[in-house]
Design a protein around this motif. Sequence first.
Motif, PDB file in Angstrom:
ATOM      1  N   CYS A 157       0.826  -1.204   0.000  1.00  0.00           N
ATOM      2  CA  CYS A 157       0.000   0.000   0.000  1.00  0.00           C
ATOM      3  C   CYS A 157       0.863   1.258   0.000  1.00  0.00           C
ATOM      4  O   CYS A 157       0.463   2.289  -0.545  1.00  0.00           O
ATOM      5  CB  CYS A 157      -0.925   0.003   1.217  1.00  0.00           C
ATOM      6  SG  CYS A 157      -2.212  -1.245   1.157  1.00  0.00           S
ATOM      7  N   LEU A 160       1.593   2.432  -3.543  1.00  0.00           N
ATOM      8  CA  LEU A 160       0.457   3.110  -4.182  1.00  0.00           C
ATOM      9  C   LEU A 160       0.185   4.459  -3.538  1.00  0.00           C
ATOM     10  O   LEU A 160       0.018   5.470  -4.229  1.00  0.00           O
ATOM     11  CB  LEU A 160      -0.788   2.223  -4.090  1.00  0.00           C
ATOM     12  CG  LEU A 160      -2.083   2.803  -4.649  1.00  0.00           C
ATOM     13  CD1 LEU A 160      -1.927   3.129  -6.123  1.00  0.00           C
ATOM     14  CD2 LEU A 160      -3.241   1.826  -4.429  1.00  0.00           C
ATOM     15  N   LEU A 161       0.155   4.492  -2.201  1.00  0.00           N
ATOM     16  CA  LEU A 161      -0.143   5.746  -1.504  1.00  0.00           C
ATOM     17  C   LEU A 161       0.941   6.789  -1.755  1.00  0.00           C
ATOM     18  O   LEU A 161       0.650   7.985  -1.883  1.00  0.00           O
ATOM     19  CB  LEU A 161      -0.290   5.477  -0.002  1.00  0.00           C
ATOM     20  CG  LEU A 161      -0.732   6.650   0.869  1.00  0.00           C
ATOM     21  CD1 LEU A 161      -2.073   7.193   0.405  1.00  0.00           C
ATOM     22  CD2 LEU A 161      -0.797   6.227   2.329  1.00  0.00           C
ATOM     23  N   VAL A 164       0.148   8.361  -5.077  1.00  0.00           N
ATOM     24  CA  VAL A 164      -1.030   9.231  -5.002  1.00  0.00           C
ATOM     25  C   VAL A 164      -0.680  10.563  -4.347  1.00  0.00           C
ATOM     26  O   VAL A 164      -1.034  11.644  -4.840  1.00  0.00           O
ATOM     27  CB  VAL A 164      -2.166   8.531  -4.223  1.00  0.00           C
ATOM     28  CG1 VAL A 164      -3.304   9.504  -3.944  1.00  0.00           C
ATOM     29  CG2 VAL A 164      -2.675   7.321  -5.000  1.00  0.00           C
ATOM     30  N   LEU A 165       0.031  10.508  -3.217  1.00  0.00           N
ATOM     31  CA  LEU A 165       0.364  11.732  -2.483  1.00  0.00           C
ATOM     32  C   LEU A 165       1.380  12.584  -3.242  1.00  0.00           C
ATOM     33  O   LEU A 165       1.270  13.820  -3.267  1.00  0.00           O
ATOM     34  CB  LEU A 165       0.905  11.382  -1.099  1.00  0.00           C
ATOM     35  CG  LEU A 165      -0.103  10.749  -0.124  1.00  0.00           C
ATOM     36  CD1 LEU A 165       0.589  10.318   1.164  1.00  0.00           C
ATOM     37  CD2 LEU A 165      -1.236  11.714   0.184  1.00  0.00           C
ATOM     38  N   ASP A 167       1.908  12.705  -6.539  1.00  0.00           N
ATOM     39  CA  ASP A 167       1.260  13.304  -7.700  1.00  0.00           C
ATOM     40  C   ASP A 167       0.191  14.316  -7.314  1.00  0.00           C
ATOM     41  O   ASP A 167      -0.175  15.173  -8.113  1.00  0.00           O
ATOM     42  CB  ASP A 167       0.611  12.210  -8.570  1.00  0.00           C
ATOM     43  CG  ASP A 167       1.650  11.382  -9.305  1.00  0.00           C
ATOM     44  OD1 ASP A 167       2.812  11.832  -9.378  1.00  0.00           O
ATOM     45  OD2 ASP A 167       1.300  10.295  -9.800  1.00  0.00           O
ATOM     46  N   GLY A 168      -0.334  14.223  -6.080  1.00  0.00           N
ATOM     47  CA  GLY A 168      -1.391  15.117  -5.633  1.00  0.00           C
ATOM     48  C   GLY A 168      -0.851  16.298  -4.847  1.00  0.00           C
ATOM     49  O   GLY A 168      -0.281  17.244  -5.417  1.00  0.00           O
ATOM     50  N   MET A 307       2.550   5.249 -10.477  1.00  0.00           N
ATOM     51  CA  MET A 307       1.160   5.105 -10.071  1.00  0.00           C
ATOM     52  C   MET A 307       0.540   3.846 -10.651  1.00  0.00           C
ATOM     53  O   MET A 307      -0.150   3.081  -9.958  1.00  0.00           O
ATOM     54  CB  MET A 307       0.365   6.332 -10.519  1.00  0.00           C
ATOM     55  CG  MET A 307      -1.118   6.257 -10.198  1.00  0.00           C
ATOM     56  SD  MET A 307      -1.431   6.539  -8.460  1.00  0.00           S
ATOM     57  CE  MET A 307      -1.049   8.294  -8.356  1.00  0.00           C
ATOM     58  N   LEU A 311      -0.914   0.424  -8.703  1.00  0.00           N
ATOM     59  CA  LEU A 311      -2.236  -0.166  -8.933  1.00  0.00           C
ATOM     60  C   LEU A 311      -2.124  -1.624  -9.366  1.00  0.00           C
ATOM     61  O   LEU A 311      -2.934  -2.471  -8.967  1.00  0.00           O
ATOM     62  CB  LEU A 311      -2.984   0.641 -10.009  1.00  0.00           C
ATOM     63  CG  LEU A 311      -3.476   2.036  -9.587  1.00  0.00           C
ATOM     64  CD1 LEU A 311      -3.975   2.803 -10.808  1.00  0.00           C
ATOM     65  CD2 LEU A 311      -4.571   1.922  -8.536  1.00  0.00           C
TER      66      LEU A 311
END
Length: 475
Positions: A157, A160-161, A164-165, A167-168, A307, A311
């Motif tokens: 995880c 993946l996390l 996400v963080l 790229d965000g 990313m 996934l």
Amino acid sequence: MNAVPTADQMKPTPGWTVAVVACAAQFMVVLDTTIVNVALPSMRADLDLTSAGQQWVINAYLLTFAGFLMLGGRAADLFGRRRVFTAGLVLFTLAGLLGGLATNGPLLIGARTLQGLGAAFLAPAPLALINSYYQDVRIRTRAIAAWGATATAAGSCGILLGGVLTDGPGWRWVMFVNVPIGVALVAVALRSLPVSPGEGRGRPLDVPGAVLVTAALACASYALSGMEAHSWATPRTGGVLALACVLLVAFVMVEARGEQPLMPLRIFRNRSLVLGNLAALAIGAVTTSVMFFITLYLQHVLGYTPMEAGLAMLPLTVAIAVASLLARRLVQAMGPRLPLVLGWLLTAGGLLWQSRFTAEGTFVTDVLGPGILLGLGLGTTVLPMTIAATSGVPAQDAGLASAMMNTARQMGGGLGLAALNALAGAVMGAAAVTTAVTTRGYAAALVGAAGLSLAAGALALFMPKPRPAASAPAA
């Protein structure tokens, strides 16, 4: 006349609070071993990190975590698990805040070092709390299964996390993410976790032993972390590993003669504990290597973004978590030995299937199918390994046994990845770097991991039936 209830009798029963807190804390600790990886390029660009500095963002956490785990486990036994757990959680949370606010590389590396220290005192306590609090064997097995599934899934995880963080909201949230969780857990721990006074009563920690074992593990980890750039024959690798062996021998001598040793050598008379820790070494080696090589295959051969790679790893992660929970019924029916053997056989089969991927492979045929089988195998091994590594251990040594198991998994990951990476490099040789050559190297590493899984399965056949702890304390 009715008896007046005591203060302890009037306290509400926490129920599953202990298990929830233990799982959340374990998720945080394991998550931070992988979540930073995807964010490293952004960290390097923003803080002007050198290549060595970028590497030490990872190593500072892992070295400190592995090196101080034994001390953290013994401190939990001596001074009380809730007290040590809360102190480690506070340090871990503050270090995450400092890391997110870092304005240069040294500050970030320093924060990661503090975070590893906090994790070392935080990690051993949850499993010890579960073992001592839940007296019903069935309930305790369910709690350990949930703890194992959480620990195993958190590493994947994190990949993946982290994507996400990064790229965000940005890489700083890779460090900030644990702050609100840590604050909430501290509040719950102080309010709901059972108080254990510990066995200290003036007994000091074994400082010489702690320094020696920490230095030995740190030297071994430091040498292994640089094996890609330095061969076994160089002082950077061979010399530091030799120093680690000398320090380890000195540690054993100190422990054998000390009045209050950090790691009483008598604990190794427990055959289940020894074999359980060997299984933990193998699980760490196989899991770390699988995550490493499959992620590289997805990005370097199939061209996935970080990313997309995260996934693509989700089916493997879900399979591990599901199998960890389902393994409870197998363990209840047959004990830990046969489920552990079954888990290793499934793992070896998944690895051999995975090793057949090609440079022109697809996700469904070369990643999804073998990944699910591999995840089911790895997940099945977690619960029986955990029970074996803590079975028959006296209550006062529960934290020590937990720390040994966690240390074995961390060190197994480093040693296994180094050995299998060397195998992959040997297969690639000096040939031109092409996707076909790269794929052959990755496949060879997975075949090596399958061989390790079969060897671990053979060792599991010698696992004795679990025995209850000698003196389990009241909840």
